[in-house]
Design an enzyme around this catalytic site. Structure first.
Site, short mmCIF file in Angstrom:
data_model
loop_
_atom_site.label_atom_id
_atom_site.label_comp_id
_atom_site.label_asym_id
_atom_site.label_seq_id
_atom_site.Cartn_x
_atom_site.Cartn_y
_atom_site.Cartn_z
N ASN A 9 -3.56 0.16 -6.91
CA ASN A 9 -4.86 -0.52 -6.87
C ASN A 9 -5.76 0.22 -7.87
O ASN A 9 -6.22 1.32 -7.58
CB ASN A 9 -5.43 -0.44 -5.44
CG ASN A 9 -6.88 -0.90 -5.36
OD1 ASN A 9 -7.39 -1.54 -6.28
ND2 ASN A 9 -7.53 -0.58 -4.25
N TRP A 10 -5.95 -0.40 -9.01
CA TRP A 10 -6.72 0.28 -10.07
C TRP A 10 -8.22 0.30 -9.80
O TRP A 10 -8.97 0.97 -10.52
CB TRP A 10 -6.45 -0.39 -11.42
CG TRP A 10 -5.13 -0.02 -12.03
CD1 TRP A 10 -4.20 0.86 -11.52
CD2 TRP A 10 -4.60 -0.49 -13.28
NE1 TRP A 10 -3.13 0.95 -12.37
CE2 TRP A 10 -3.34 0.14 -13.46
CE3 TRP A 10 -5.05 -1.38 -14.25
CZ2 TRP A 10 -2.55 -0.10 -14.58
CZ3 TRP A 10 -4.25 -1.61 -15.36
CH2 TRP A 10 -3.01 -0.98 -15.53
N LYS A 11 -8.68 -0.46 -8.82
CA LYS A 11 -10.13 -0.53 -8.53
C LYS A 11 -10.88 -0.88 -9.83
O LYS A 11 -10.40 -1.69 -10.60
CB LYS A 11 -10.61 0.77 -7.90
CG LYS A 11 -9.73 1.15 -6.69
CD LYS A 11 -10.28 2.25 -5.86
CE LYS A 11 -9.31 2.54 -4.71
NZ LYS A 11 -9.81 3.51 -3.77
N GLU A 165 -5.13 1.93 5.95
CA GLU A 165 -5.85 2.87 5.09
C GLU A 165 -7.00 3.53 5.85
O GLU A 165 -8.10 2.97 5.92
CB GLU A 165 -6.44 2.12 3.88
CG GLU A 165 -5.39 1.50 2.98
CD GLU A 165 -5.87 1.43 1.53
OE1 GLU A 165 -5.17 1.95 0.67
OE2 GLU A 165 -6.94 0.87 1.28
N GLY A 171 -9.37 8.39 -1.50
CA GLY A 171 -10.02 9.06 -2.64
C GLY A 171 -10.54 10.45 -2.32
O GLY A 171 -11.31 11.00 -3.11
N SER A 204 -5.07 8.64 -0.53
CA SER A 204 -4.66 9.88 -1.18
C SER A 204 -3.14 10.06 -1.24
O SER A 204 -2.64 11.17 -1.06
CB SER A 204 -5.33 11.09 -0.51
OG SER A 204 -6.73 11.01 -0.68
N GLY A 225 -4.53 4.25 -4.98
CA GLY A 225 -5.64 4.14 -5.91
C GLY A 225 -5.49 5.12 -7.06
O GLY A 225 -4.78 4.88 -8.03
N GLY A 226 -6.14 6.27 -6.95
CA GLY A 226 -6.22 7.26 -8.02
C GLY A 226 -4.90 7.59 -8.69
O GLY A 226 -4.81 7.64 -9.93
P1 PGA Z 1 -6.65 6.51 -3.15
O1 PGA Z 1 -7.09 5.00 -2.80
O2 PGA Z 1 -5.14 6.47 -3.36
O3 PGA Z 1 -7.38 6.85 -4.41
O4 PGA Z 1 -7.02 7.35 -1.99
C1 PGA Z 1 -6.28 4.20 -1.97
C2 PGA Z 1 -6.91 2.83 -1.82
O5 PGA Z 1 -8.14 2.74 -1.71
O6 PGA Z 1 -6.20 1.80 -1.83
#
Ligand code: PGA
Length: 241
Positions: A9-11, A165, A171, A204, A225-226
């Site tokens: 998920n690149w946001k 989640e 994050g 994370s 995400g990250g």
């Molecule tokens: P993160 O985000 O891996 O950066 O913690 C996960 C998400 O929000 O899907």
């Protein structure tokens, strides 16, 4: 059969140029990835077109990060399911905690978005999870059960992915203990009418914890995400051991 789905998920990250650079680094690293792992990239609306073209004919599936419930209309700033399907998206994230927290998404609108995604042939990834405050108050279970009850009204569980989640783990680098995550994912499964729904963990996820997370019996994949932003770390996650 429960499918393994690894979704990035690149946001709100990456221009078209940066997305192409990513694919150049990433694609060669998944030539030997086992066939039974579905790899998905959920990218911003503005990079869907270019990523779609470049993924064409590859094993990586394209996803979006939100979808409106109407097909067309006066909804400034929104994108509809037929628009996403036309551009090549197969998946869409719905009800991410950042949408719920910062953009007023409610269980009612999450439910409408899920139904619209499904009726247009998109596979939704529904996000659920508790805040730190709820976890500390012992309300994790009741909160998640309520979210599922409200979000899944009328939703076809044959065409659904769920991501657990915990908000406090997103994050923050503060990953949920993999056994605790496994337990909540098991709880989610016990509340579904279809026990074969793919249930992911998100929050994370990194190259150094992916192997342990994927070793958990209830966890069928991850939403990342990250660590999905760099070709090398995302490839290491997809190629978990
Ligand atoms: P993160 O985000 O891996 O950066 O913690 C996960 C998400 O929000 O899907």
């Amino acid at each position: 059969m429960r499918r393994i789905i690894l979704a990035g998920n690149w946001k709100m990250h990456k221009t078209q140029e940066e997305a192409l650079e990513f694919l150049q680094g990433f694609m060669p690293q998944i030539e030997k990835t086992p066939e039974d792992r579905e790899v998905v990239l959920c990218v911003p609306f503005t990079t869907l077109g270019v990523v779609s073209k470049n993924l064409h004919g590859s094993r990586v599936q394209l996803g979006a990060q939100n979808v409106h419930w109407e097909k067309t209309g006066a909804f400034t700033g929104e994108i509809s399911a037929p628009m996403l399907v036309e551009i090549g998206a197969r998946y869409v994230v719905v009800g991410h905690s950042e949408r719920r927290q910062y953009f007023g998404e409610t269980d009612e609108t999450v439910n409408k978005r899920l139904l619209a995604a499904q009726s247009n042939g998109l596979q939704p990834i529904l996000c659920v999870g508790e805040s730190k405050q709820q976890r500390d108050a012992g309300e994790t279970e009741s909160h998640i059960i309520r979210q599922l009850e409200e979000d899944l009204v009328g939703v076809n569980q044959e065409n659904l992915v769920i991501a657990y989640e915990p908000i406090w783990a997103i994050g923050t680098g503060d990953t949920c203990n993999s056994k605790d995550a496994n337990e909540v994912v098991g709880l989610i499964r016990s509340k579904l009418s279809n026990a074969n729904v793919t249930i992911q963990y998100g929050g994370s996820v990194k190259p150094d914890n992916i192997d342990e997370i994927m070793a958990q019996p209830e966890i069928d994949g991850v939403l990342v995400g990250g660590a999905s932003l760099s070709p090398d770390s995302w490839a290491r996650i997809v190629n978990y051991k």
